[in-house]
Scaffold this active site. Structure first.
Site, PDB file in Angstrom:
ATOM      1  N   ASP A  21       0.795  -1.240   0.000  1.00  0.00           N
ATOM      2  CA  ASP A  21       0.000   0.000   0.000  1.00  0.00           C
ATOM      3  C   ASP A  21       0.823   1.284   0.000  1.00  0.00           C
ATOM      4  OD1 ASP A  21      -2.467  -1.079  -0.305  1.00  0.00           O
ATOM      5  OD2 ASP A  21      -3.026  -1.014   1.812  1.00  0.00           O
ATOM      6  N   LYS A  24       3.528   1.087  -4.831  1.00  0.00           N
ATOM      7  CA  LYS A  24       4.419   0.501  -5.838  1.00  0.00           C
ATOM      8  C   LYS A  24       3.737   0.364  -7.192  1.00  0.00           C
ATOM      9  CE  LYS A  24       4.918  -3.165  -3.259  1.00  0.00           C
ATOM     10  NZ  LYS A  24       4.181  -2.715  -2.051  1.00  0.00           N
ATOM     11  N   THR A  25       2.521  -0.179  -7.178  1.00  0.00           N
ATOM     12  CA  THR A  25       1.834  -0.426  -8.443  1.00  0.00           C
ATOM     13  C   THR A  25       1.396   0.885  -9.084  1.00  0.00           C
ATOM     14  OG1 THR A  25       1.112  -2.551  -7.559  1.00  0.00           O
ATOM     15  CG2 THR A  25      -0.025  -1.772  -9.523  1.00  0.00           C
ATOM     16  N   HIS A  84       0.964  -9.397  -1.282  1.00  0.00           N
ATOM     17  CA  HIS A  84       0.354 -10.422  -0.432  1.00  0.00           C
ATOM     18  C   HIS A  84       1.414 -11.136   0.418  1.00  0.00           C
ATOM     19  CE1 HIS A  84       1.661 -13.542  -3.162  1.00  0.00           C
ATOM     20  NE2 HIS A  84       1.168 -12.836  -4.142  1.00  0.00           N
TER      21      HIS A  84
HETATM   22  P1  GDP Z   1       1.188  -1.116  -3.478  1.00  0.00           P
HETATM   23  O1  GDP Z   1       0.526  -2.103  -2.577  1.00  0.00           O
HETATM   24  O2  GDP Z   1       2.508  -0.667  -2.900  1.00  0.00           O
HETATM   25  O3  GDP Z   1       1.308  -1.572  -4.888  1.00  0.00           O
HETATM   26  O4  GDP Z   1       0.270   0.203  -3.462  1.00  0.00           O
HETATM   27  P2  GDP Z   1      -0.817   0.721  -4.530  1.00  0.00           P
HETATM   28  O5  GDP Z   1      -0.143   1.266  -5.734  1.00  0.00           O
HETATM   29  O6  GDP Z   1      -1.818  -0.343  -4.732  1.00  0.00           O
HETATM   30  O7  GDP Z   1      -1.446   1.959  -3.732  1.00  0.00           O
HETATM   31  C1  GDP Z   1      -2.030   1.810  -2.463  1.00  0.00           C
HETATM   32  C2  GDP Z   1      -2.974   2.952  -2.191  1.00  0.00           C
HETATM   33  O8  GDP Z   1      -2.240   4.175  -2.070  1.00  0.00           O
HETATM   34  C3  GDP Z   1      -4.006   3.178  -3.281  1.00  0.00           C
HETATM   35  O9  GDP Z   1      -5.228   3.530  -2.673  1.00  0.00           O
HETATM   36  C4  GDP Z   1      -3.446   4.327  -4.057  1.00  0.00           C
HETATM   37  O10 GDP Z   1      -4.413   5.096  -4.726  1.00  0.00           O
HETATM   38  C5  GDP Z   1      -2.745   5.144  -2.978  1.00  0.00           C
HETATM   39  N1  GDP Z   1      -1.645   5.905  -3.543  1.00  0.00           N
HETATM   40  C6  GDP Z   1      -0.663   5.416  -4.337  1.00  0.00           C
HETATM   41  N2  GDP Z   1       0.203   6.388  -4.691  1.00  0.00           N
HETATM   42  C7  GDP Z   1      -0.253   7.528  -4.095  1.00  0.00           C
HETATM   43  C8  GDP Z   1       0.213   8.878  -4.092  1.00  0.00           C
HETATM   44  O11 GDP Z   1       1.216   9.235  -4.696  1.00  0.00           O
HETATM   45  N3  GDP Z   1      -0.508   9.772  -3.358  1.00  0.00           N
HETATM   46  C9  GDP Z   1      -1.609   9.419  -2.672  1.00  0.00           C
HETATM   47  N4  GDP Z   1      -2.230  10.373  -1.997  1.00  0.00           N
HETATM   48  N5  GDP Z   1      -2.075   8.165  -2.660  1.00  0.00           N
HETATM   49  C10 GDP Z   1      -1.411   7.221  -3.359  1.00  0.00           C
HETATM   50 MG    MG Z   2       0.845  -3.441  -5.716  1.00  0.00          MG
END
Ligand code: GDP
Ligand code: MG
Length: 388
Positions: A21, A24-25, A84
């Site tokens: 979260d 990364k994605t 995960h």
């Molecule tokens: P991952 O688990 O690391 O791949 O994270 P995700 O890319 O799925 O992002 C997790 C959450 O953080 C999502 O709800 C995104 O919309 C939010 N998020 C990701 N990047 C940013 C950012 O630069 N700014 C803000 N405010 N939220 C972000």
């Molecule tokens: Mg991800």
């Protein structure tokens, strides 16, 4: 006919790592958007990265998305690791080939357990350069972000990465994805940091060809295809190869990278190899395709192992001779018996010399890194010191 792959720039493998979260994605999608707008890549939306097809291999779910793009100076294959519970395994197997990594840290949350664990694993699998993306900078307070930056630099230094020199770039994957000009520039700055800070690695082009098998698929009417990153050497269509672990000899009848045919693949390339006369069921993830006679699979080896401390997510109790964890070696996942020799126990935090007998033969060599896992978590990280 498909367009052939033309090698015009050095190719590097990078990836995003960091706590679930932290973005990364989102950042991976944003990078493809920024480069697509510049005309040197195609946009890959969040959903296509996050829902990479799952593969069940030997009962283990693997899920790693590969994205391809180019900057002005380089061609990159970028892996995004899922968040995960067993992501570490994907990282160990997928990151083994990483030339550099983008550590994504949410500026709102700072360092979390998986942030530290990924840095430790990156060190273990030989990733020498880490660029930090302090993500979600759009939503963070400047002074707090300054603190997070200090904390991340300390973490890198603690693991031998020279945290003072590492580039730390404040970004917002989310805003860049929305096309916001300020945050688009921030992602460009991040890519510039990757271009300049992560060196083109020395490729072992002269060594005999070796590719650890990541996936196996069947192309109807053509045969069995194995995919993975070339660890060393080169391979051409028509070359003879051994499939170690399957006990087979074959010939490469086709070669592709990201859907484009190529005549020669070299160390560092992510490729699909079409193999003549190889039954689909004979080949599995974890096996190795190599130049004939260049590698012999073995079961026993000695190793130096660091037993992760409890604080790092490792065991809470010592281990002793007879311990049987899973060994993650290249893309292989195999059970092994640990013998501590003269020592009675190894405690979390100890570094010990051990002898290992694997459940089945794997291509082994001195210097090879591996992870030891148990019950879904990493408990040890080691290096092969001798093949027995
Ligand atoms: P991952 O688990 O690391 O791949 O994270 P995700 O890319 O799925 O992002 C997790 C959450 O953080 C999502 O709800 C995104 O919309 C939010 N998020 C990701 N990047 C940013 C950012 O630069 N700014 C803000 N405010 N939220 C972000
Ligand atoms: Mg991800």
């Amino acid at each position: 006919p498909k367009t052939a792959y033309v090698r015009t720039k050095p190719h590097l493998n990078i990836g995003t790592m960091g706590h679930v979260d932290h973005g990364k994605t989102t950042l991976t999608a944003a990078i493809t958007k920024v480069l697509a707008d510049r005309g040197t890549g195609s946009f890959v939306p969040f959903d296509r990265i996050d829902r990479a097809p799952e593969e069940a291999a030997r009962g283990i779910t693997i899920n790693i998305a590969h994205v391809e793009y180019e900057t002005d100076t380089r061609h990159y294959a970028h892996v995004d690791m899922p968040g995960h519970a067993d992501y570490v395994k994907n990282m160990v197997t997928g990151a083994a080939q990483l030339d550099g990594a983008i550590l994504v840290v949410s500026a709102l949350d700072g360092i979390m357990p998986q942030t530290a664990e990924h840095v430790l694993l990156a060190r273990q699998v030989g990733v020498d350069h880490i660029v930090v993306a302090l993500n979600k900078a759009d939503a963070g307070d400047e002074e707090l972000i300054d603190l997070v930056e200090l904390e991340v630099r300390d973490l890198l230094t603690e693991h031998g990465y020279g945290g003072d020199a590492a580039p730390v770039v404040r970004v917002s994957g989310l805003k860049a994805l929305e096309g916001d000009p300020r945050w688009t520039r921030a992602v460009e700055a991040l890519l510039d940091a990757v271009d300049t800070y992560v060196p083109v690695p020395e490729r072992y082009l002269e060594a005999p060809f070796l590719l650890p098998v990541e996936n196996v698929l069947t192309i109807t009417g053509r045969g069995t295809v194995v995919t993975g990153a070339v660890e060393r050497g080169t391979v051409r269509v028509g070359d003879r190869v051994d499939v170690l672990g399957a006990g087979l000899a074959s010939v490469v009848t086709g070669l592709e990278t990201f859907g484009k045919p190529m005549t020669e693949a070299q160390a560092g390339d992510n490729v699909a190899l079409l193999l003549r006369g190889v039954p689909r069921d004979a080949v599995r993830r974890g096996q190795v395709v190599a130049a004939p006679g260049s590698v012999t699979p073995r079961r026993r080896f000695s190793a130096r192992v660091y037993v992760l401390s409890t604080r790092e997510g490792g065991r809470t109790t010592p281990l002793s001779t007879g311990y049987r964890p899973q060994f993650y070696i290249r893309t292989a996942d195999v059970v092994g018996d640990v013998d501590l020799g003269g020592i009675t126990v190894a405690r979390p935090g100890d570094t010990v010399d051990v002898t290992v007998e694997l459940g089945h033969e794997v291509a082994l060599e001195t210097g090879l890194g591996f992870a030891m896992r148990e019950g879904g978590r990493t408990v040890g990280a080691g290096t092969v010191t001798a093949v027995l």
